[in-house]
Design a protein around this motif. Structure first.
Motif, PDB file in Angstrom:
ATOM      1  N   PRO A   1       1.466  -4.833   2.256  1.00 24.39           N
ATOM      2  CA  PRO A   1       2.241  -4.674   1.389  1.00 24.39           C
ATOM      3  C   PRO A   1       0.813  -4.385   0.505  1.00 24.39           C
ATOM      4  CG  PRO A   1       1.417  -7.216   1.551  1.00 24.39           C
ATOM      5  CD  PRO A   1       1.603  -6.493   2.696  1.00 24.39           C
ATOM      6  N   GLU A   2       0.799  -3.748  -0.634  1.00 24.91           N
ATOM      7  CA  GLU A   2      -0.085  -2.864  -1.554  1.00 24.91           C
ATOM      8  C   GLU A   2      -1.564  -3.792  -1.534  1.00 24.91           C
ATOM      9  OE1 GLU A   2      -0.580   0.136  -1.700  1.00 24.91           O
ATOM     10  OE2 GLU A   2       1.483   0.956  -1.416  1.00 24.91           O
ATOM     11  N   ASP A   3      -1.061  -4.916  -1.910  1.00 20.01           N
ATOM     12  CA  ASP A   3      -2.159  -6.294  -2.742  1.00 20.01           C
ATOM     13  C   ASP A   3      -2.080  -6.666  -1.466  1.00 20.01           C
ATOM     14  OD1 ASP A   3       0.425  -7.523  -2.124  1.00 20.01           O
ATOM     15  OD2 ASP A   3       0.777  -8.410  -3.702  1.00 20.01           O
TER      16      ASP A   3
ATOM     17  N   GLY B   1      -1.082  -1.164   2.348  1.00 14.42           N
ATOM     18  CA  GLY B   1      -0.446  -0.326   2.383  1.00 14.42           C
ATOM     19  C   GLY B   1       0.224   0.377   3.190  1.00 14.42           C
ATOM     20  N   LYS B   2      -0.926   0.648   4.864  1.00 17.34           N
ATOM     21  CA  LYS B   2      -0.813   1.046   5.479  1.00 17.34           C
ATOM     22  C   LYS B   2       0.573   0.278   6.404  1.00 17.34           C
ATOM     23  CE  LYS B   2      -5.032   2.114   5.656  1.00 17.34           C
ATOM     24  NZ  LYS B   2      -6.692   2.300   6.503  1.00 17.34           N
ATOM     25  N   GLU B   3       1.081   0.877   7.124  1.00 19.23           N
ATOM     26  CA  GLU B   3       1.521   0.238   8.699  1.00 19.23           C
ATOM     27  C   GLU B   3       1.099   0.056   9.978  1.00 19.23           C
ATOM     28  OE1 GLU B   3       5.483   3.098  10.362  1.00 19.23           O
ATOM     29  OE2 GLU B   3       6.634   2.576   8.981  1.00 19.23           O
TER      30      GLU B   3
ATOM     31  N   GLY C   1      -8.592  -7.030  -3.845  1.00 23.32           N
ATOM     32  CA  GLY C   1      -8.843  -5.584  -3.108  1.00 23.32           C
ATOM     33  C   GLY C   1      -8.318  -4.357  -4.020  1.00 23.32           C
ATOM     34  N   LYS C   2      -8.436  -4.647  -5.801  1.00 16.83           N
ATOM     35  CA  LYS C   2      -7.936  -2.928  -5.783  1.00 16.83           C
ATOM     36  C   LYS C   2     -10.013  -2.546  -6.393  1.00 16.83           C
ATOM     37  CE  LYS C   2      -4.953  -6.039  -9.135  1.00 16.83           C
ATOM     38  NZ  LYS C   2      -4.562  -6.169 -10.021  1.00 16.83           N
ATOM     39  N   ILE C   3     -10.030  -1.778  -5.199  1.00 22.08           N
ATOM     40  CA  ILE C   3     -11.043  -0.943  -5.557  1.00 22.08           C
ATOM     41  C   ILE C   3     -11.303  -0.276  -6.346  1.00 22.08           C
ATOM     42  CG2 ILE C   3     -12.765   0.173  -3.944  1.00 22.08           C
ATOM     43  CD1 ILE C   3     -12.818  -3.046  -3.495  1.00 22.08           C
TER      44      ILE C   3
END
Length: 460
Positions: free
Chosen positions: A221-223, A231-233, A328-330
């Motif tokens: 997930p993005e968060d 956000g990565k697979e 994690g909102k860099i």
């Protein structure tokens, strides 16, 4: 002593002070006499050396101390005479005193604004009544049952289901098939169906039978807490080593005894209800006080001390950076201009509340006692599960006792206003009480995948 006041800005003062040489000499002699009584001078008994010799030998210590003593006493006197309250740290421009010479120095500081308080006697305020739904009590009891659940091995060779506890080995691989150490785990327990991990990972676990393993690409997930994987697979391989079912205890007096010093199940329900009621009353009162304060602040307008706004803007911005780092909102951290504007807005609101309640504290003769300070530190220690001595030393070593004093003072000022308000109790609006439910320890170790920080610690 003579002094001249100059207004540098609406709330910034500069005061130049001149002290006659005679007063300077008196102060130097006073400090020198103290030194004569305590230091050893060769050729003289302690306390019997001539003052001039003591002063000559220890002038590097005596003159700075005399300077500090004089400035401290005179600044307090000047502020009292002018009826000024410093809203910032006082900045000094001064050299050390010199015997036989006039002494001139200056101080610069922000002052608290003067304004008339709005009428707050019998102002109407609504406070929600503390109402407890029996379903909330049942929910807490159910969580307690899960905490005390007995784990029973599953004999059937099947995949994990909701409510099971699966013991897992987890491996992660990059696009080239190389292991990603930060996401690996061995022998970790995961409670299925309790959102201990994100949905895609849990779906993979629930597709693997006990004793088997499976590998698949998982979209993080993005968060996700660790921005390196958000956000990565990523390829994840899961092996289910063991599977246990939770056998929940019956809701009876025996269950109550396992929870602590309770006579029966009814006493447990009463304790939960009392805890909910107390917490909800506190939240309702806090919300009512906040709404009351906002209404009063709309009725006043006054300039804000620049130094306070600058100080609290820095604190607000640091808190924003910390929140974004943990979430994690860099990317958001790069928008400095927007963050600074938001931080300043928060700071101005905070400073206005502080200045207003400080003015109320004076009007209501609010005082902060030593017992108030000790109680605050004690409560902080209990809530953070640290010792009283550790928290007290932290406040002392970081010069935070003034912050504690101000926080207690503003809280007591707000309570003083509320005590004079005309409070009406109203039915609480229907809304979820998730924030009030006590967090319980999970019955098992929390499963991941987790990522490791630079220090090697697991990041949730």
């Amino acid at each position: 002593m003579q002094y001249k006041v100059e207004e540098l800005a609406p709330l910034k003062k500069q005061i130049e002070i001149t002290v006659p040489a005679a007063d300077v000499d008196k102060q130097i002699n006073s400090v020198a006499q103290k030194y004569r009584a305590s230091v050893a001078v060769p050729g003289f008994r302690k306390g019997k050396a001539p003052l001039g010799i003591v002063e000559a030998q220890y002038h590097k210590d005596i003159y700075p101390e005399a300077t500090g003593n004089m400035i401290d006493a005179q600044v307090r006197q000047i502020l009292d005479e002018l009826k000024l309250e410093a809203a910032s740290k006082i900045e000094y421009k001064a050299e050390n005193v010199v015997k036989g010479q006039d002494f001139t120095y200056s101080i610069t500081f922000d002052v608290m604004p003067e304004f008339d308080l709005p009428e707050y006697l019998d102002i109407p305020v609504e406070e929600e009544e503390a109402e407890i739904d029996p379903a909330e009590v049942d929910s807490v009891l159910e969580m307690a049952r899960k905490d005390l659940a007995e784990l029973v091995p599953v004999e059937e060779k099947r995949a994990p289901r909701d409510g099971d506890v699966a013991t897992l080995d987890i491996e992660a691989f990059d696009e080239e098939g190389k292991p990603i150490a930060g996401l690996n785990a061995s022998g970790t327990d995961m409670l299925i169906g309790e959102k201990q991990s994100f949905e895609a990972f849990e779906a993979l676990v629930k597709s693997v039978k006990v004793g088997e393993e499976k590998q698949d690409n998982i979209s993080f997930p993005e968060d996700f807490p660790n921005p390196e994987f958000a956000g990565k697979e990523i390829q994840i391989k899961v092996k289910v080593n063991a599977l246990n079912e939770r056998k929940l205890p019956e809701l009876n007096d025996e269950f109550a005894a396992k929870l602590g010093q309770y006579e029966n199940l009814e006493s447990v329900k009463n304790a939960i209800t009392a805890s909910f009621t107390q917490n909800r009353k506190s939240m309702a009162r806090s919300a009512a006080q906040r709404k009351m304060l906002e209404g009063l602040l709309e009725k006043v307008d006054f300039p804000l001390p620049e130094a306070l706004v600058t100080r609290f803007t820095g604190i607000a911005q640091a808190n924003m950076f910390d929140r974004m780092r943990r979430q994690g909102k860099i990317e958001d951290m790069k928008n400095l201009e927007s963050m600074q504007a938001q931080a300043k807005e928060e700071a101005e609101k905070h400073v206005k509340e502080y200045v207003f309640l400080n003015r109320v504290a004076k009007a209501e003769n609010v005082e902060v006692s030593e017992d108030d300070m000790l109680h605050y530190i004690h409560q902080t220690a209990m809530s953070s599960r640290r010792s009283f001595e550790e928290v007290r030393d932290e406040y002392v070593n970081n010069n935070l006792l003034g912050v504690v004093h101000d926080r207690i003072m503003t809280d007591k000022a707000l309570q003083a206003i509320y005590a004079k308000a005309k409070v009406t109790f109203v039915k609480a609006a229907d809304k979820p009480a998730e924030e009030e439910k006590p967090k319980k320890k999970a019955a098992t170790k929390k499963a991941a995948p987790k990522a490791k920080s630079a220090e090697g610690k697991d990041e949730e």
